[in-house]
Design an enzyme around this catalytic site. Structure first.
Site, short mmCIF file in Angstrom:
data_model
loop_
_atom_site.label_atom_id
_atom_site.label_comp_id
_atom_site.label_asym_id
_atom_site.label_seq_id
_atom_site.Cartn_x
_atom_site.Cartn_y
_atom_site.Cartn_z
N GLU A 1 5.53 5.18 2.18
CA GLU A 1 5.25 5.71 3.52
C GLU A 1 5.57 4.69 4.61
O GLU A 1 6.09 5.03 5.67
CB GLU A 1 3.77 6.11 3.65
CG GLU A 1 3.35 7.23 2.71
CD GLU A 1 2.85 6.74 1.34
OE1 GLU A 1 3.35 5.71 0.85
OE2 GLU A 1 1.98 7.41 0.77
N CYS B 1 4.71 0.17 0.09
CA CYS B 1 4.56 1.61 -0.18
C CYS B 1 5.69 2.41 0.47
O CYS B 1 6.24 2.01 1.51
CB CYS B 1 3.26 2.13 0.43
SG CYS B 1 1.77 1.50 -0.33
N ASN C 1 8.75 3.49 -2.60
CA ASN C 1 8.06 2.21 -2.81
C ASN C 1 8.99 1.18 -3.43
O ASN C 1 9.85 1.50 -4.24
CB ASN C 1 6.77 2.38 -3.64
CG ASN C 1 6.95 3.11 -4.94
OD1 ASN C 1 7.76 4.01 -5.06
ND2 ASN C 1 6.16 2.73 -5.94
N CYS D 1 -1.34 2.47 4.67
CA CYS D 1 -0.33 3.40 5.19
C CYS D 1 -0.93 4.32 6.25
O CYS D 1 -0.29 4.62 7.26
CB CYS D 1 0.29 4.22 4.05
SG CYS D 1 1.40 3.24 3.02
N CYS E 1 -2.23 5.58 0.95
CA CYS E 1 -3.28 4.55 0.88
C CYS E 1 -3.79 4.21 2.28
O CYS E 1 -3.20 4.62 3.29
CB CYS E 1 -2.74 3.30 0.17
SG CYS E 1 -1.70 2.27 1.23
N GLU F 1 8.72 -2.49 -5.18
CA GLU F 1 7.78 -3.47 -5.76
C GLU F 1 8.42 -4.84 -5.88
O GLU F 1 9.63 -5.02 -5.69
CB GLU F 1 7.27 -2.94 -7.10
CG GLU F 1 6.49 -1.64 -6.91
CD GLU F 1 5.82 -1.13 -8.17
OE1 GLU F 1 6.11 -1.63 -9.28
OE2 GLU F 1 4.99 -0.22 -8.03
#
Ligand code: THU
Length: 160
Positions: free
Chosen positions: A75, A73, A62, A115, A112, A64
């Site tokens: 993934e 993210c 990830n 994803c 999530c 940010e």
């Protein structure tokens, strides 16, 4: 009117040690990928490792941003990394590991919704399932044999 029951199946491993050797090694790649996560805001680091059909491993973590929604993210970083470099190679498996600097993550961290949607696009494109393994920092590991097991009634190109 009728009610329809939708069933999906997952496999729950009591610990990392229960995984097959090749799945352990993919999970170890996800754990390594986590080290380069850039997560100064959430302090929640996620690593993802994808196994392609020819044995290539592609990683992501990830990333940010001070403008929070501009982050991404692990993934999706990993699957877009794979598709941008090797668009014609099928993805066989994805391993995900997550940890936090504020507490020990003891439960498996599921991908999530965004994803799952993104992964389902590539699963449908390649017409073969992508197995997903996910864990926290310790404890159980969950395996879903296909993205669609985590995203029943998915939106796809057939609606367009
Ligand atoms: N995160 C992921 O990398 N993957 C997920 O599936 C869930 C959340 C990241 C995004 C953000 O950097 C941090 O975890 C906290 O939400």
């Amino acid at each position: 009117m009728k009610k329809v029951e939708i069933k999906t199946e997952i496999t729950v491993f009591d610990s990392f040690d229960e995984l097959l050797k090749e799945d352990k090694s993919l999970m170890n790649e996800a754990i390594k990928a986590k080290q380069n996560a850039y997560a100064p805001y959430s302090k929640f680091s996620v690593g993802a490792a994808l196994l392609l059909e020819d044995g290539t491993i592609i990683k992501g973590n990830n990333q940010e941003n001070a403008a929070y929604p501009s982050g991404m993210c692990a993934e999706r970083v990993a699957i877009w990394n794979a598709s941008s470099q090797f668009p014609d190679k099928k993805v066989v498996k994805l391993a995900i590991s997550a940890s936090s600097s504020s507490h020990i993550v003891k439960e498996p961290v599921a991908p999530c919704g965004a994803c799952r949607q993104t992964l389902s696009e590539y699963e449908m494109k390649q017409k073969e399932p992508i197995a997903i393994f996910f864990m926290g920092e310790e404890g159980k590991v969950i395996k879903a044999s296909s993205v669609l097991d985590l995203l029943p009634i998915a939106f796809d190109k057939s609606f367009l």
